[in-house]
Design an enzyme around this catalytic site. Sequence first.
Site, PDB file in Angstrom:
ATOM      1  N   SER A  97     -59.219-112.205 -92.514  1.00 13.71           N
ATOM      2  CA  SER A  97     -58.819-111.054 -91.711  1.00 13.71           C
ATOM      3  C   SER A  97     -59.841-110.770 -90.612  1.00 13.71           C
ATOM      4  O   SER A  97     -61.046-110.833 -90.842  1.00 13.71           O
ATOM      5  CB  SER A  97     -58.699-109.840 -92.624  1.00 13.71           C
ATOM      6  OG  SER A  97     -58.440-108.692 -91.859  1.00 13.71           O
ATOM      7  N   ILE A 147     -66.065-103.999 -84.998  1.00 10.67           N
ATOM      8  CA  ILE A 147     -64.831-103.779 -84.242  1.00 10.67           C
ATOM      9  C   ILE A 147     -64.315-102.368 -84.518  1.00 10.67           C
ATOM     10  O   ILE A 147     -63.855-101.676 -83.612  1.00 10.67           O
ATOM     11  CB  ILE A 147     -63.754-104.815 -84.633  1.00 10.67           C
ATOM     12  CG1 ILE A 147     -64.318-106.245 -84.594  1.00 10.67           C
ATOM     13  CG2 ILE A 147     -62.523-104.678 -83.746  1.00 10.67           C
ATOM     14  CD1 ILE A 147     -64.818-106.717 -83.267  1.00 10.67           C
ATOM     15  N   LEU A 149     -61.879-101.604 -86.840  1.00 17.70           N
ATOM     16  CA  LEU A 149     -60.459-101.606 -87.241  1.00 17.70           C
ATOM     17  C   LEU A 149     -59.524-101.230 -86.095  1.00 17.70           C
ATOM     18  O   LEU A 149     -58.553-100.493 -86.292  1.00 17.70           O
ATOM     19  CB  LEU A 149     -60.238-100.671 -88.438  1.00 17.70           C
ATOM     20  CG  LEU A 149     -60.844-101.139 -89.758  1.00 17.70           C
ATOM     21  CD1 LEU A 149     -60.701-100.053 -90.813  1.00 17.70           C
ATOM     22  CD2 LEU A 149     -60.212-102.424 -90.242  1.00 17.70           C
ATOM     23  N   CYS A 206     -64.716-102.294 -95.454  1.00 15.77           N
ATOM     24  CA  CYS A 206     -65.132-102.434 -94.062  1.00 15.77           C
ATOM     25  C   CYS A 206     -66.377-101.592 -93.811  1.00 15.77           C
ATOM     26  O   CYS A 206     -66.349-100.381 -93.998  1.00 15.77           O
ATOM     27  CB  CYS A 206     -64.028-102.009 -93.108  1.00 15.77           C
ATOM     28  SG  CYS A 206     -64.536-102.136 -91.383  1.00 15.77           S
ATOM     29  N   LYS A 241     -60.369-106.672-101.557  1.00 11.66           N
ATOM     30  CA  LYS A 241     -61.547-107.322-100.967  1.00 11.66           C
ATOM     31  C   LYS A 241     -62.820-106.558-101.286  1.00 11.66           C
ATOM     32  O   LYS A 241     -62.948-105.380-100.953  1.00 11.66           O
ATOM     33  CB  LYS A 241     -61.347-107.419 -99.455  1.00 11.66           C
ATOM     34  CG  LYS A 241     -62.327-108.345 -98.740  1.00 11.66           C
ATOM     35  CD  LYS A 241     -61.835-108.633 -97.336  1.00 11.66           C
ATOM     36  CE  LYS A 241     -62.744-109.575 -96.567  1.00 11.66           C
ATOM     37  NZ  LYS A 241     -62.179-109.899 -95.239  1.00 11.66           N
ATOM     38  N   ASN A 268     -66.607-109.176 -98.223  1.00  8.74           N
ATOM     39  CA  ASN A 268     -66.583-108.656 -96.862  1.00  8.74           C
ATOM     40  C   ASN A 268     -67.985-108.832 -96.252  1.00  8.74           C
ATOM     41  O   ASN A 268     -68.873-109.397 -96.885  1.00  8.74           O
ATOM     42  CB  ASN A 268     -66.168-107.173 -96.864  1.00  8.74           C
ATOM     43  CG  ASN A 268     -65.456-106.767 -95.585  1.00  8.74           C
ATOM     44  OD1 ASN A 268     -65.882-107.127 -94.488  1.00  8.74           O
ATOM     45  ND2 ASN A 268     -64.379-106.025 -95.705  1.00  8.74           N
ATOM     46  N   GLY A 293     -70.811-115.299 -91.320  1.00 11.48           N
ATOM     47  CA  GLY A 293     -71.273-116.631 -90.917  1.00 11.48           C
ATOM     48  C   GLY A 293     -72.111-117.285 -91.999  1.00 11.48           C
ATOM     49  O   GLY A 293     -72.327-116.710 -93.076  1.00 11.48           O
TER      50      GLY A 293
END
Lengths: 394, 286
Positions: A97, A147, A149, A206, A241, A268, A293
């Site tokens: 995602s 970001i 969301l 998140c 998640k 996450n 990453g």
Amino acid sequence: MKGRKKVVTAMDALPARSKRSSPPKNRKGAPSPLDRAMGLGGRPRIETGSAAIADLGTAPSPQPTMSEREALDRIDLSVDIAPERGLLLTNPILVASGTFGYGVEYGEVVDVQRIGAICCKGTTLRPRAGNAPPRVTETPGGMLNAIGLQNPGVDAVIDKYGPIWQGWKVPVIVNIAGESIEDYVEVAKRLDGVPGVAGIELNISCPNVGKGGLQFAIDRDAARAVTTAVRRATELPLLVKLSPNVTDVRPIAKAIEEAGADAITAINTLSGLAVSSDRTRAFLGNTYGGLSGPAVKPVALRIVYEVAQVVSIPIVAIGGVTNLDDVLDFLACGAVAVQVGTAIFADPELPVRLGDELRAECLRRGLASYKPLIGTALPKRTGTPSAKGAEYRP
Amino acid sequence: MTMRLVAAELVDSRQILPGQWLQSFHAPELASGARAGQFVHVRTGDYSGLVLRRPFSINTADAATGIITLHFRTVGRGTEWMTRVREGEKLDMLGPLGRPFEVDPRSHHLLLIAGGLGMAGVRMLADEAIRDGRSVTVLFGAANAGHVYPSSLLPDEVEYVVATDDGSMGHHGFVTELMADYEAWADQAFACGPHPMLKRLAALAAGRRERMGVAKLGRRGGGKTDATGSAAARRKSFLQVAMEQTMGCAVGACLGCTVIGVDGPLRVCREGPVFAAEEISWEAIQ
């Protein structure tokens, strides 16, 4: 249980499996002599150098012969990541995602239908404009993103992308987020029964939004409450998640399993920070960002390893996957499937190629399915899954 | 032209200014389809240890020879890695990406305004405009004479006006101060450079139509209005700007490279990098 039609009804085609592909069961007589002889240490590292760049668009491996091609095709990479409700993937490589939009953005350069499944951008009840820029920056071996969301809201997502997804072979799992349990429930209800939506991934982790987000993933009772509520609201396969930003992830994973999740996604991003070049402020508009990453892979491996020992639902691993070795590592630590995220930005064809490489690896090891590769690195145990892992402290 | 992954072979690499490089790549797929304002997303080698591609404006593109050039400054490990690539090696490029500059067919006088490395953003538009028989003036700003883009790298037909912060060449001051001399001459202006420069230009351009007494062509009442952000709306805009932002995927998937527009976030990689000045919420730009 409601008499709802399953999103994917190819369960019968699957080999009979226990409630969980627990390592001991899978290993029972499964590893071929070749597999055992190879061990994990004997595995050759996969070369991904400039040679791959030189022949862009072609398979990195030499063209298989006819018989090899047939043998490759016979290898079973399919996996059901939600055995009770049915979410059958043709291969265990998913895209994460937030890194693949709604599946359409990369359509011009990637054959998206060959991906195991697509987890779409985090979707909320109402539209969100996201965080102030800048929102991304590179870090050693990874990147930070904040970001926030940004998304057009669940109704717009359903209207715009539902009809597209419906025509796709690749299952689309909608990642959902909210500020309250009611938000999560409402989004789940609206997605329930929408053609083209194969499942829900509950984003309770998140790190880049103020309200909601993390608060549900760092507390066992909150995680249980939101999972229970969404479970009641939908019969769609439900993945939850996990966040790595916790002291011990195991009680949270256990609570999520007990609350009725079909699978767990781990992990996450890790909360992080970058400083502006003049060192007068934080670089990102949101101050904090989520680290992803290759830098986070060891953390993700540790969490998958821990969670695999306390839950019996499938684990979908994510964190720094950039090559087949990473995929095999996560499988060995108990994941049944793997998501590719940040690496897509550099190498959009990677998810499709990893599926091919996993197939070739199975052939090389003389395996008919990739399942024997699952859980091989977990501590050996006998009989039913025990709570032994819970005693382990890192 | 749709984006694609291309293996672009380095054919020439040279340092044209301190820390600034001009590299030529043989990439016919990119050279034939790209338009001014578009960019490529370049992957550094796996052994570079870097996880993100680097976005670069397409500086020039020559369909006849299949050559594109990139003009960049070494700002970090990625660009330093690129300066060490040898001729004959191939780089993995994703492109052409983004939306190009839109020139109104009725515009004869184009004003290109570049700040420093912003020259790479508007350079190709000079070629396109001259090819189409338009006259072009380039206003260029740099810190000092040592950083002024060499006029030999611009087409002969271009009028080239330079401003330097320290006055060591051309106008002593910011390039934006030259705008007043040219805004009456220009039919349209196209700019690329640091965000404060673009912000200043947008402020100068606002209200130009009324100030200059430019006649509104078309039907009384204005006829239909084009949707904000559409190519048609941009074509009618006096000032178009190419924006920069740190970028992730460059295809619109990650929403990492947004700038704040008047109607909400805009993706530099998809809705941009070129925007009409009216689309950007300049108060939010620092």
